[in-house]
Design a protein around this motif. Structure first.
Motif, PDB file in Angstrom:
ATOM      1  N   ALA A 180     -45.349  44.311  36.193  1.00 35.06           N
ATOM      2  CA  ALA A 180     -46.385  44.137  36.363  1.00 35.06           C
ATOM      3  C   ALA A 180     -46.277  44.424  35.300  1.00 35.06           C
ATOM      4  O   ALA A 180     -48.042  43.449  34.442  1.00 35.06           O
ATOM      5  CB  ALA A 180     -46.766  44.318  37.775  1.00 35.06           C
ATOM      6  N   GLN A 181     -46.062  46.023  34.866  1.00 36.83           N
ATOM      7  CA  GLN A 181     -46.947  45.794  33.922  1.00 36.83           C
ATOM      8  C   GLN A 181     -46.348  45.874  32.763  1.00 36.83           C
ATOM      9  O   GLN A 181     -46.511  45.885  31.497  1.00 36.83           O
ATOM     10  CB  GLN A 181     -46.647  47.777  33.774  1.00 36.83           C
ATOM     11  CG  GLN A 181     -47.269  48.451  34.932  1.00 36.83           C
ATOM     12  CD  GLN A 181     -48.219  48.864  34.283  1.00 36.83           C
ATOM     13  OE1 GLN A 181     -48.970  49.406  33.693  1.00 36.83           O
ATOM     14  NE2 GLN A 181     -49.098  48.129  35.677  1.00 36.83           N
ATOM     15  N   ALA A 183     -45.668  42.475  32.123  1.00 39.74           N
ATOM     16  CA  ALA A 183     -46.039  41.172  32.067  1.00 39.74           C
ATOM     17  C   ALA A 183     -47.406  41.828  30.951  1.00 39.74           C
ATOM     18  O   ALA A 183     -47.500  41.032  30.172  1.00 39.74           O
ATOM     19  CB  ALA A 183     -46.866  40.410  33.049  1.00 39.74           C
ATOM     20  N   TYR A 184     -47.964  42.665  31.553  1.00 38.21           N
ATOM     21  CA  TYR A 184     -49.215  42.517  30.669  1.00 38.21           C
ATOM     22  C   TYR A 184     -49.094  43.040  29.507  1.00 38.21           C
ATOM     23  O   TYR A 184     -49.642  42.826  28.305  1.00 38.21           O
ATOM     24  CB  TYR A 184     -50.446  44.383  30.906  1.00 38.21           C
ATOM     25  CG  TYR A 184     -51.360  44.359  30.969  1.00 38.21           C
ATOM     26  CD1 TYR A 184     -52.213  44.046  30.476  1.00 38.21           C
ATOM     27  CD2 TYR A 184     -51.559  45.937  30.205  1.00 38.21           C
ATOM     28  CE1 TYR A 184     -53.079  44.223  29.797  1.00 38.21           C
ATOM     29  CE2 TYR A 184     -52.432  46.630  29.892  1.00 38.21           C
ATOM     30  CZ  TYR A 184     -52.940  45.487  29.209  1.00 38.21           C
ATOM     31  OH  TYR A 184     -54.395  46.197  28.638  1.00 38.21           O
ATOM     32  N   LEU A 185     -47.773  43.953  29.586  1.00 37.66           N
ATOM     33  CA  LEU A 185     -47.179  44.534  27.889  1.00 37.66           C
ATOM     34  C   LEU A 185     -46.982  44.011  26.441  1.00 37.66           C
ATOM     35  O   LEU A 185     -47.896  43.789  25.894  1.00 37.66           O
ATOM     36  CB  LEU A 185     -46.850  46.258  27.631  1.00 37.66           C
ATOM     37  CG  LEU A 185     -47.340  47.509  28.314  1.00 37.66           C
ATOM     38  CD1 LEU A 185     -45.616  48.404  28.877  1.00 37.66           C
ATOM     39  CD2 LEU A 185     -48.085  48.063  28.022  1.00 37.66           C
ATOM     40  N   THR A 186     -46.487  42.556  27.731  1.00 36.34           N
ATOM     41  CA  THR A 186     -46.199  41.383  26.767  1.00 36.34           C
ATOM     42  C   THR A 186     -47.887  41.010  25.919  1.00 36.34           C
ATOM     43  O   THR A 186     -47.320  41.096  25.054  1.00 36.34           O
ATOM     44  CB  THR A 186     -45.046  40.664  27.740  1.00 36.34           C
ATOM     45  OG1 THR A 186     -44.385  40.938  28.098  1.00 36.34           O
ATOM     46  CG2 THR A 186     -44.679  39.155  26.970  1.00 36.34           C
ATOM     47  N   HIS A 187     -48.328  40.672  27.178  1.00 31.01           N
ATOM     48  CA  HIS A 187     -49.685  40.116  26.692  1.00 31.01           C
ATOM     49  C   HIS A 187     -50.347  40.649  25.924  1.00 31.01           C
ATOM     50  O   HIS A 187     -50.988  39.913  24.676  1.00 31.01           O
ATOM     51  CB  HIS A 187     -50.340  40.018  27.970  1.00 31.01           C
ATOM     52  CG  HIS A 187     -52.566  39.494  27.463  1.00 31.01           C
ATOM     53  ND1 HIS A 187     -51.235  37.485  27.372  1.00 31.01           N
ATOM     54  CD2 HIS A 187     -52.932  40.151  27.564  1.00 31.01           C
ATOM     55  CE1 HIS A 187     -53.211  38.229  27.008  1.00 31.01           C
ATOM     56  NE2 HIS A 187     -53.781  38.833  27.902  1.00 31.01           N
ATOM     57  N   VAL A 188     -50.690  42.005  25.906  1.00 32.96           N
ATOM     58  CA  VAL A 188     -51.061  43.172  24.690  1.00 32.96           C
ATOM     59  C   VAL A 188     -50.021  42.997  23.466  1.00 32.96           C
ATOM     60  O   VAL A 188     -51.087  43.197  22.312  1.00 32.96           O
ATOM     61  CB  VAL A 188     -51.609  44.454  25.733  1.00 32.96           C
ATOM     62  CG1 VAL A 188     -51.777  44.953  24.796  1.00 32.96           C
ATOM     63  CG2 VAL A 188     -52.130  44.456  26.734  1.00 32.96           C
ATOM     64  N   GLN A 206     -37.484  44.133  28.931  1.00 32.31           N
ATOM     65  CA  GLN A 206     -38.618  44.299  29.989  1.00 32.31           C
ATOM     66  C   GLN A 206     -37.306  44.155  31.239  1.00 32.31           C
ATOM     67  O   GLN A 206     -38.024  43.634  32.725  1.00 32.31           O
ATOM     68  CB  GLN A 206     -39.144  42.338  29.844  1.00 32.31           C
ATOM     69  CG  GLN A 206     -39.662  42.410  28.890  1.00 32.31           C
ATOM     70  CD  GLN A 206     -40.318  40.898  28.889  1.00 32.31           C
ATOM     71  OE1 GLN A 206     -40.964  41.040  29.639  1.00 32.31           O
ATOM     72  NE2 GLN A 206     -40.630  40.614  28.019  1.00 32.31           N
TER      73      GLN A 206
END
Length: 241
Positions: A180-181, A183-188, A206
């Motif tokens: 989950a973390q 996925a968020y960091l990939t987005h950022v 990842q």
């Protein structure tokens, strides 16, 4: 009874008066059972007295405060730590000790609250410290550094275990939390406003890892940094994760 004195320096019973019906270990056992079942907040003098079939006032024959009761409970829980024979590979030995500490904390999660601000210094804590210092006895580093490393080791184990417990209570595992973390960091990182983060994340990858492997990697990394700052050292480190 002087509450300012360490409970471990006071005799368990007064030299005069009737023989007590219980002992400190009985109080600690009752408190541990309550905390295991309902959490640390459920451990009150009244609740422990009721579990023992005694009046709350009678507990003050053994302890001066609730804090002392918690101290007895912490020591009793830590007495469950197993100490395998030292191998001479200091990093392996400290990692084994860290894993034991994690095991006990997961078995008694209230320890995270009981030791959040300080770790009571009782016989079991002394045994832990003695074993840890024995593991690093042959290292050519100052004694202060060894003591600080043991303190940091305990803090790291608590922090990692706290995260593990929190995620479990939220219904997911550490690998699931990592994904989950990620996925968020990939987005950022994809937004392009954090180039250093994007570069670091690209190097990191990842892939999630097992809880035990993550635990071993972080613990050994911290210990190497504290006790082998030059990256060499003069004894085997092993620590096969």
């Amino acid at each position: 009874m002087a509450a300012t004195d360490s409970i471990w320096l006071r005799p368990e019973r007064a030299s005069r008066g009737p023989a007590p019906g219980y002992d400190r270990d009985a109080l600690a056992a009752a408190g541990v059972a309550l905390a295991d079942a309902q959490g640390l907040a459920a451990v009150t003098m009244r609740a422990v007295a009721e579990a023992l079939g005694a009046g709350p006032a009678s507990l003050y024959r053994y302890i001066a405060t609730r804090e002392e009761l918690v101290e007895l409970m912490v020591d009793r829980a830590h007495a469950e730590i197993r100490y395998p024979e030292l191998t001479g590979a200091w990093l392996d030995d400290l990692l084994a000790l860290a894993r034991e500490s994690r095991r006990i904390t997961l078995a008694h999660t209230w320890l995270l609250d009981a030791t959040a601000t300080r770790t009571p210094l009782g016989p079991s804590t002394v045994a832990f410290l003695e074993h840890a210092l024995g593991a690093v006895a042959g290292l050519d580093v100052p004694t202060r550094d060894k003591l600080e490393a043991v303190a940091v080791l305990s803090a790291v184990v608590s922090a990692l275990t706290r995260t593990e417990v929190a995620q479990a209570r939220g219904g997911r595992t550490i690998p699931e939390w990592q994904r989950a973390q990620a996925a968020y960091l990939t987005h950022v990182a994809a937004e392009g406003r954090h180039p250093h983060l994007a570069a670091a994340f690209a190097d990191q990858g990842q892939d999630s890892e097992s809880v035990d492997r993550l635990f071993a990697r972080i613990v050994t990394g911290v210990l190497k940094g504290l006790l082998r700052p030059d990256g060499t050292g003069d004894r085997g480190d092993g620590a096969n994760a």
